[in-house]
Design an enzyme around this catalytic site. Structure first.
Site, mmCIF file in Angstrom:
data_model
loop_
_atom_site.group_PDB
_atom_site.id
_atom_site.type_symbol
_atom_site.label_atom_id
_atom_site.label_comp_id
_atom_site.label_asym_id
_atom_site.label_seq_id
_atom_site.Cartn_x
_atom_site.Cartn_y
_atom_site.Cartn_z
ATOM 1 N N HIS A 199 -87.559 4.684 -35.501
ATOM 2 C CA HIS A 199 -88.647 3.869 -36.048
ATOM 3 C C HIS A 199 -88.239 2.393 -36.125
ATOM 4 O O HIS A 199 -88.955 1.507 -35.641
ATOM 5 C CB HIS A 199 -89.023 4.386 -37.439
ATOM 6 N N GLU A 200 -87.093 2.147 -36.732
ATOM 7 C CA GLU A 200 -86.630 0.767 -36.883
ATOM 8 C C GLU A 200 -86.258 0.147 -35.543
ATOM 9 O O GLU A 200 -86.391 -1.065 -35.347
ATOM 10 C CB GLU A 200 -85.441 0.704 -37.846
ATOM 11 N N HIS A 250 -89.231 -1.628 -34.040
ATOM 12 C CA HIS A 250 -89.378 -2.993 -34.556
ATOM 13 C C HIS A 250 -88.341 -3.921 -33.923
ATOM 14 O O HIS A 250 -88.649 -5.052 -33.533
ATOM 15 C CB HIS A 250 -89.196 -3.008 -36.070
#
Length: 343
Positions: A17-18, A21
């Site tokens: 997920h990170e 980003h």
């Protein structure tokens, strides 16, 4: 061992997920100051280039901290200096990467075991399904107007029917479609069922594997929205909600159950639960709640409509308040998890 496996899976899902980003931030020329796994004090870390990579003491959550993320900055590499479309792409990348992870895991899972088509294997004697005329071999194609592509999606929807309301089924038999409305009966465990089982998994060619992998992710996303709807309507109690501790315990229990069947079954079981968790994390982060990716995206949509940027200080304060509320809720949910597991 089961706790270690659970923490590894949970950590990988958060890192992916990170990483979404992180990659989009770098692609848009944003300075990433810190990339972390976990919460709380740092127990280990190193700096490479302009980014500090950290491991925190609590193995829940993570972050990708960018320059100018919550405050105004004149630096051209600050998040706040980028145009709204670039900021949107960075924020949406985290949930999108969770869906990508769920899809790729589904490729392996369905390639190994096949797809659970919504074909009936058995129909119980005297059950609501038999009384309505359903037979083994019938293919369910719709439930209450919504398309059904696999048996598990059908089961999820039945289990979420807490009130036992009548459900309209469209089924296919010998190339012809028929429609019937069935009122489920309450079973011994409190669920409302119609008395059927699926025909099992069916192996797929490459095109089928890709197709049903997309449909697997679609199914998991739909289940999250169904669950949220029932949560808001009061069908679910606080005990039905699991936080990080509950999820880790669920992964551990799944590992223990599958371990006796061999390494490959364990791996596929871990893939199955990882698909569910990753899709859940993607959807939950898209909710329009301050401090979540969906909350940030909502501010960008307002900015596009107003054609004017919302002051970073005001937006930052709202996100900070949202974060405080979310942290408080997380503590309550974790306490509920511990109570459900140990007491």
């Amino acid at each position: 061992m089961k706790i270690i496996v659970a923490l590894i899976i949970f950590s990988v899902i958060i890192i992916i997920h990170e990483l979404g980003h992180f990659i989009l931030a770098k692609a848009n020329g944003v300075c990433v100051q810190e990339f972390t796994l976990g919460l709380g004090p740092t127990i280990w870390g190193f700096t490479k280039g302009e980014t500090k990579y950290c491991l925190k003491i609590l193995p829940f959550g993570g972050s990708c901290m960018m320059l100018g993320e919550d405050e105004e900055s004149n630096d051209e590499r600050a998040f706040s200096s980028k145009n709204v479309w670039q900021r949107m792409s960075i924020v949406l990348a985290g949930p999108f990467f969770n869906f990508i992870l769920a899809f790729f895991l589904s490729l392996f899972l369905i390639g190994y075991r096949g797809a659970d088509l919504a074909i009936l294997g058995t129909v119980d004697e005297g059950s609501p399904a038999q009384e309505a005329g359903l037979l083994p071999g019938d293919k369910i194609v719709k439930m209450d107007g919504g398309n059904v592509y696999n048996y598990r999606e059908m089961v999820y929807k039945m289990l979420l029917n807490k009130g036992g309301k009548p459900v309209t089924y469209v089924y296919e038999r010998q190339g012809e479609r028929h429609e019937v409305t069935i009122t489920p009966e309450k079973s011994e465990n409190g669920n409302y069922l119609i008395g059927v089982t699926g025909a099992g998994y069916e192996k797929q060619n490459l095109a089928g594997i890709i197709k049903y992998s997309f449909l697997e992710v679609r199914c998991q996303i739909k289940v999250v929205f169904w669950s949220l709807r029932y949560m808001v309507s009061g069908y679910f109690s606080p005990d039905d909600i699991a936080g990080p501790v509950g999820i880790v315990n669920m992964i551990g229990n799944t590992y223990e159950t599958a371990r006796s069947s061999g390494a490959l079954v364990v791996l596929m079981s871990m893939f199955n639960i990882s698909i569910m968790i990753s899709a859940n994390l993607g959807v939950m982060n898209l909710l329009p709640i301050p401090a979540l990716d969906g909350g940030r995206f909502l501010f960008f949509v307002i900015e596009v409509i107003r054609r004017k940027k919302i002051p970073e200080e005001k937006e930052g304060m709202i996100h900070l308040a949202g974060l405080a509320i979310l942290m408080g809720l997380m503590v309550l949910i974790m306490m509920n998890d511990i109570r459900n597991i140990f007491f």
